[in-house]
Design a protein around this motif. Structure first.
Motif, PDB file in Angstrom:
ATOM      1  N   ALA A   1      35.189  40.784  45.194  1.00  0.00           N
ATOM      2  CA  ALA A   1      36.251  41.206  46.105  1.00  0.00           C
ATOM      3  C   ALA A   1      37.343  40.139  46.182  1.00  0.00           C
ATOM      4  O   ALA A   1      38.544  40.442  46.193  1.00  0.00           O
ATOM      5  N   GLN A   2      36.934  38.879  46.203  1.00  0.00           N
ATOM      6  CA  GLN A   2      37.905  37.784  46.246  1.00  0.00           C
ATOM      7  C   GLN A   2      38.638  37.661  44.922  1.00  0.00           C
ATOM      8  O   GLN A   2      39.860  37.488  44.883  1.00  0.00           O
ATOM      9  N   LYS A   3      37.912  37.773  43.803  1.00  0.00           N
ATOM     10  CA  LYS A   3      38.514  37.611  42.483  1.00  0.00           C
ATOM     11  C   LYS A   3      39.570  38.687  42.223  1.00  0.00           C
ATOM     12  O   LYS A   3      40.621  38.407  41.623  1.00  0.00           O
ATOM     13  N   TYR A   4      39.292  39.919  42.661  1.00  0.00           N
ATOM     14  CA  TYR A   4      40.207  41.029  42.375  1.00  0.00           C
ATOM     15  C   TYR A   4      41.135  41.338  43.554  1.00  0.00           C
ATOM     16  O   TYR A   4      41.703  42.421  43.619  1.00  0.00           O
ATOM     17  N   ASP A   5      41.269  40.352  44.478  1.00  0.00           N
ATOM     18  CA  ASP A   5      42.255  40.411  45.559  1.00  0.00           C
ATOM     19  C   ASP A   5      42.069  41.640  46.449  1.00  0.00           C
ATOM     20  O   ASP A   5      43.037  42.341  46.791  1.00  0.00           O
ATOM     21  N   LEU A   6      40.817  41.891  46.856  1.00  0.00           N
ATOM     22  CA  LEU A   6      40.535  42.996  47.768  1.00  0.00           C
ATOM     23  C   LEU A   6      40.229  42.418  49.146  1.00  0.00           C
ATOM     24  O   LEU A   6      39.235  41.700  49.305  1.00  0.00           O
ATOM     25  N   PRO A   7      41.043  42.706  50.153  1.00  0.00           N
ATOM     26  CA  PRO A   7      40.784  42.165  51.494  1.00  0.00           C
ATOM     27  C   PRO A   7      39.444  42.602  52.068  1.00  0.00           C
ATOM     28  O   PRO A   7      38.815  41.872  52.834  1.00  0.00           O
TER      29      PRO A   7
ATOM     30  N   ASN B   1      41.585  50.623  40.006  1.00  0.00           N
ATOM     31  CA  ASN B   1      42.324  51.669  40.709  1.00  0.00           C
ATOM     32  C   ASN B   1      42.594  51.282  42.157  1.00  0.00           C
ATOM     33  O   ASN B   1      43.681  51.537  42.694  1.00  0.00           O
ATOM     34  N   VAL B   2      41.605  50.661  42.810  1.00  0.00           N
ATOM     35  CA  VAL B   2      41.784  50.224  44.188  1.00  0.00           C
ATOM     36  C   VAL B   2      42.894  49.172  44.263  1.00  0.00           C
ATOM     37  O   VAL B   2      43.782  49.236  45.123  1.00  0.00           O
ATOM     38  N   ALA B   3      42.846  48.201  43.349  1.00  0.00           N
ATOM     39  CA  ALA B   3      43.869  47.155  43.351  1.00  0.00           C
ATOM     40  C   ALA B   3      45.268  47.746  43.176  1.00  0.00           C
ATOM     41  O   ALA B   3      46.225  47.340  43.838  1.00  0.00           O
TER      42      ALA B   3
ATOM     43  N   ASN C   1      46.248  50.808  44.007  1.00  0.00           N
ATOM     44  CA  ASN C   1      46.621  51.539  45.218  1.00  0.00           C
ATOM     45  C   ASN C   1      46.979  50.597  46.364  1.00  0.00           C
ATOM     46  O   ASN C   1      47.866  50.891  47.168  1.00  0.00           O
ATOM     47  N   LEU C   2      46.278  49.461  46.447  1.00  0.00           N
ATOM     48  CA  LEU C   2      46.602  48.506  47.505  1.00  0.00           C
ATOM     49  C   LEU C   2      48.009  47.948  47.330  1.00  0.00           C
ATOM     50  O   LEU C   2      48.714  47.690  48.307  1.00  0.00           O
ATOM     51  N   LYS C   3      48.427  47.759  46.083  1.00  0.00           N
ATOM     52  CA  LYS C   3      49.779  47.262  45.832  1.00  0.00           C
ATOM     53  C   LYS C   3      50.831  48.281  46.274  1.00  0.00           C
ATOM     54  O   LYS C   3      51.987  47.932  46.482  1.00  0.00           O
ATOM     55  N   ARG C   4      50.403  49.528  46.403  1.00  0.00           N
ATOM     56  CA  ARG C   4      51.307  50.588  46.838  1.00  0.00           C
ATOM     57  C   ARG C   4      51.054  50.987  48.281  1.00  0.00           C
ATOM     58  O   ARG C   4      51.333  52.105  48.703  1.00  0.00           O
ATOM     59  N   LYS C   5      50.456  50.034  49.037  1.00  0.00           N
ATOM     60  CA  LYS C   5      50.311  50.146  50.486  1.00  0.00           C
ATOM     61  C   LYS C   5      49.399  51.289  50.918  1.00  0.00           C
ATOM     62  O   LYS C   5      49.577  51.859  51.997  1.00  0.00           O
TER      63      LYS C   5
END
Length: 793
Positions: free
Chosen positions: A668-674, A555-557, A559-563
């Motif tokens: 966090a790195q694997k799932y592209d979370l800054p 869900n976080v990933a 939402n991040l794609k939607r800024k």
């Protein structure tokens, strides 16, 4: 299921309008998903014959045609179509005609030549997108007849959205049967008498897998003309049902499938060798299908084979090697029943679907297989000529679907539907459905017909009674029941209250699937043997979850794609574990859990506070708020989902109920979370427990406060100190709370300073300085002995 209304009315023609017919079908459970006209509105277009074609004197690409439109005069019409030729029958728009789009046809001069009308293409009439030339009509088309009437362009196309249990309505005969039952109008079915047998050619049929194929019928045809044109009426009905015309032989098999719901397949008889076998695939077998796809066959795939190799995947698609073509003169026609379990999923396994598999996996009327063969034989001889051999068939009677009788109780019908139906009405409705029955007192003993695979229990029959009687004829009565307030135990918090606490804290609830990616289980719970689904809805969703964390990270990933920069989510749901004594499903345990996650800013963006990311202590505060008034302990843990140094397990009354911390940097790195989100997961049953309210005396006397600052080893855990102080505190000490941690100048390397505030109070009297100092010294002495603590000065 898409079909034309006029074709249906050829089977059964009730005295109802098209709109009423659609409503009737929808209310009976056969939802009419779409209705569309065959052609847009136009008028003034008739069938005409081109008598002569001459070059236009002033244009190389135009012709001047002399046309008979059936009104007693020969018309001159200028036309630019390349296929204009003498003797061609075409649509002709007369002066005054109105074409789709509002175009009105009049008398015009084209490059100096008068034109008394317009010859039309299919696109100009709106019947197709073909604009390559004039719409060529059959040679026997009656000149002067209105083109809408001749081509049946006032017809409507209906699309039914059928539920999987109504495979009997995947044919015109099945829909007609339903309309006849609903309206009482008589239905006429295209039964075909046995065709004359003028050839001796036949093939032996062997059922090597009778449970998968209990009935196989076939017939050999010789001397057929595969190049014979498909009649316009057949081509039109196929195209209006969404099936393109290919060749006469193929079109006939498709046509009969739409008529009777029985998929057929045609083999080139000269390419078959020996007997026809219905058998399971053997190791290493492959087949090239008609769609150009080569399949490596598993041993659970049912095949049609000759004595040498597979020639078709049963109920799915035929093989290219034995397919018919325009040069075919000998044909073997198949009409069989394949068990739904032997066909289901076989096409989707290889990424395609077919009309045949769609029907067979839902259930085909095995009582119509022979009739479909005769109907197709009749059409083949009429259209393609040739001679028919005798029917060939093999049947395993014991393996055909059983039709056990179902008992229907009259009183049960009234109880379930809430209306009284007499025996005569029930008998009438069953008869209209074509259900054979006998009477046993007030009960009906009903034998389901071969076309209804969904009639198994009494409630199935009651549903049929309700459909035919009419759902709108069943009165809507408000329910009546004795209601009483149920007690709500005070020691249990309702789930809505927990949700409300998190919502008030700025969290938003999400609902995720309980089946997840296998990698999530490995990453977030180190589960290398998850519970696998036998038939997952998608390959990435193949296992049942044992943690809610994976869904929240996804869900976080998203939402991040939607800024979205600040994300606070929570979810409640079941997790799944293997457990031999598990309940309610034996072998599995399904506890409820609550998980929450905070990503991005600890606070909403504002001017009064510096921005910082949510961390371990923020999510720990949320947990403490949820657990109040319980006293929770937090102990360092090495959980696969959490940061090695920023994760803890949550304990209440000595029992672990969950975990909290920051996400492991690797994930966090694997799932592209800054940023690494802070999260927790807790057993919901433990969280729902609540303390009963109790009386406690409030002191009327002032409290005494002392601050205690000590220096201890930096590796010493605070919780151990708090536990020790709590167990050794004097009776007058009411609270001990940490208010400062310091390392740096003035503190030795490897040490840290902890400052506690100690609150002392008595409910019966005012404390004296001497006893306050004595209690304080006891605590100092305990810290010195237990933890080698030194007072900070």
């Amino acid at each position: 299921m898409k079909f034309s209304e006029s074709w249906l009315r050829g089977f059964v023609n009730p005295v109802v309008s098209g709109d009423d017919l659609s409503r009737l079908l929808t209310m009976a459970g056969l939802e009419v998903e779409a209705e569309e006209a065959v052609a847009p509105a136009f008028s003034g277009v008739v069938v005409a014959e081109v008598l002569e074609v001459a070059r236009h004197p002033g244009a190389d690409r135009l012709n001047v045609c002399r046309v008979d439109a059936g009104d007693g005069q020969i018309r001159q019409i200028v036309c630019g179509a390349p296929n204009a030729a003498a003797g061609l029958k075409v649509p002709c728009a007369l002066p005054g005609a109105r074409l789709p789009g509002g175009l009105e046809i009049g008398i015009a001069r084209v490059r100096g030549v008068e034109s008394l009308g317009m010859l039309c293409s299919a696109r100009e009439l709106g019947v197709s997108d073909d604009a390559s030339g004039l719409l060529a009509l059959a040679a026997d088309a009656p000149v002067g007849r209105d083109i809408r009437e001749y081509l049946d362009l006032d017809d409507r196309l209906l699309t039914l959205k059928l539920t999987p249990n109504r495979a009997d309505c995947l044919s015109l005969a099945g829909i007609a049967r339903e309309v006849s039952a609903l309206t009482g109008a008589p239905a006429v079915y295209p039964f075909a008498a046995p065709v004359p047998v003028n050839a001796e050619a036949r093939r032996e049929i062997v059922l090597d897998a009778p449970d998968a194929c209990p009935l196989y019928c076939g017939r050999v045809f010789t001397g057929v003309d595969a190049r014979a044109p498909t009649p316009d009426w057949m081509k039109r009905r196929l195209e209006r049902s969404g099936i393109r015309s290919i060749s006469a032989l193929v079109d006939i098999t498709n046509y009969v499938m739409l008529e009777w719901g029985q998929p057929l397949h045609a083999f080139d008889n000269r390419k078959l060798e020996g007997a026809i076998h219905a058998r399971m695939a053997r190791p290493g077998e492959k087949i090239l299908l008609l769609n150009g796809q080569t399949l490596e066959l598993a041993d659970d795939v049912l095949l049609i084979a000759d004595d040498r190799r597979p020639v078709a995947v049963a109920g799915v698609m035929g093989g290219e090697e034995t397919g018919i073509g325009l040069d075919t003169t000998e044909m073997f026609l198949e009409s069989a029943f394949f068990a739904p379990r032997a066909v289901a999923g076989r096409a989707r396994r290889h990424g395609f679907d077919s009309d045949a598999s769609y029907r067979f996996e839902r259930g085909v009327d095995f009582g119509a297989s022979r009739q479909a063969l005769e109907r197709a034989s009749q059409l083949i001889l009429e259209i393609c000529g040739g001679e028919a051999g005798p029917p060939c068939e093999a049947e395993a009677q014991a393996s055909l679907p059983a039709r056990p009788p179902v008992r229907l109780r009259q009183r049960r019908v009234g109880k379930v539907l809430g209306i009284a139906l007499d025996a005569a009405r029930i008998a009438e409705l069953l008869a209209r459905l074509g259900f054979a029955f006998s009477r046993d007192g007030d009960d009906f003993i009903v034998t389901p017909p071969t076309w209804r695979f969904d009639i198994e229990i009494e409630e199935d029959l009651i549903e049929e009674i309700a459909r035919l009687h009419g759902y709108d004829e069943i009165p809507a009565r408000p329910p009546r029941a004795g209601l009483s307030m149920q007690p709500r135990p005070e020691e249990t918090r309702p789930l809505w209250r927990i949700r409300q606490i998190l919502t008030d804290r700025g969290f938003q609830e999400v609902v995720n699937f309980a089946f997840v990616e296998e990698s999530w289980e490995s990453d977030f719970s180190a589960n290398t043997a998850p519970i696998r689904l036998a038939n997952p809805i998608a390959s990435p969703m193949s296992v049942m979850r044992s943690t809610l964390i994976g869904g929240l990270i996804a869900n976080v990933a998203t939402n991040l794609k939607r800024k979205q920069g600040r994300i606070r989510l929570f979810e409640t749901g079941r997790c799944f574990f293997r457990d031999p004594a598990g309940r309610p499903v034996k072998g599995f345990r399904q506890p409820w859990k609550l998980a929450a996650l905070a990503y991005g800013g600890a606070l909403p963006e504002q001017w009064g506070t510096a921005a910082r990311a949510a961390d371990f202590y923020d999510i720990k505060g949320e947990v403490e708020l949820l657990l109040a008034p319980f006293t929770a302990r937090f102990e360092k843990t090495a959980h696969p989902a959490l940061h090695p140094g920023r994760g803890a397990r949550i304990l209440v009354d000595g029992r672990e109920i969950g975990i909290l911390g920051e996400l492991h940097p690797g994930w966090a790195q694997k799932y592209d979370l800054p940023l690494a989100p802070a999260l927790f997961e807790i057993d919901l049953d433990a969280l729902r427990k609540a303390h009963l309210p109790g009386h406690a005396e409030v002191s009327r006397f002032p409290a005494a406060f002392r601050d205690l600052a000590i220096v201890v080893d930096q590796k010493l855990e605070l919780q151990a100190i708090l536990d020790g102080l709590s167990s050794h505190r004097p009776a007058i000490v009411q609270d001990i709370r940490l208010f400062d941690i310091y390392t740096g100048k003035g503190i030795d390397l490897g040490k840290k300073s902890l400052a506690f505030r100690i609150v002392m109070q008595d409910t019966q009297r005012t404390l004296q300085d001497a006893e306050v100092d004595a209690a304080f010294q006891r605590l100092v002495e305990y810290l010195r002995q237990a933890f080698a603590a030194q007072l900070r000065v």
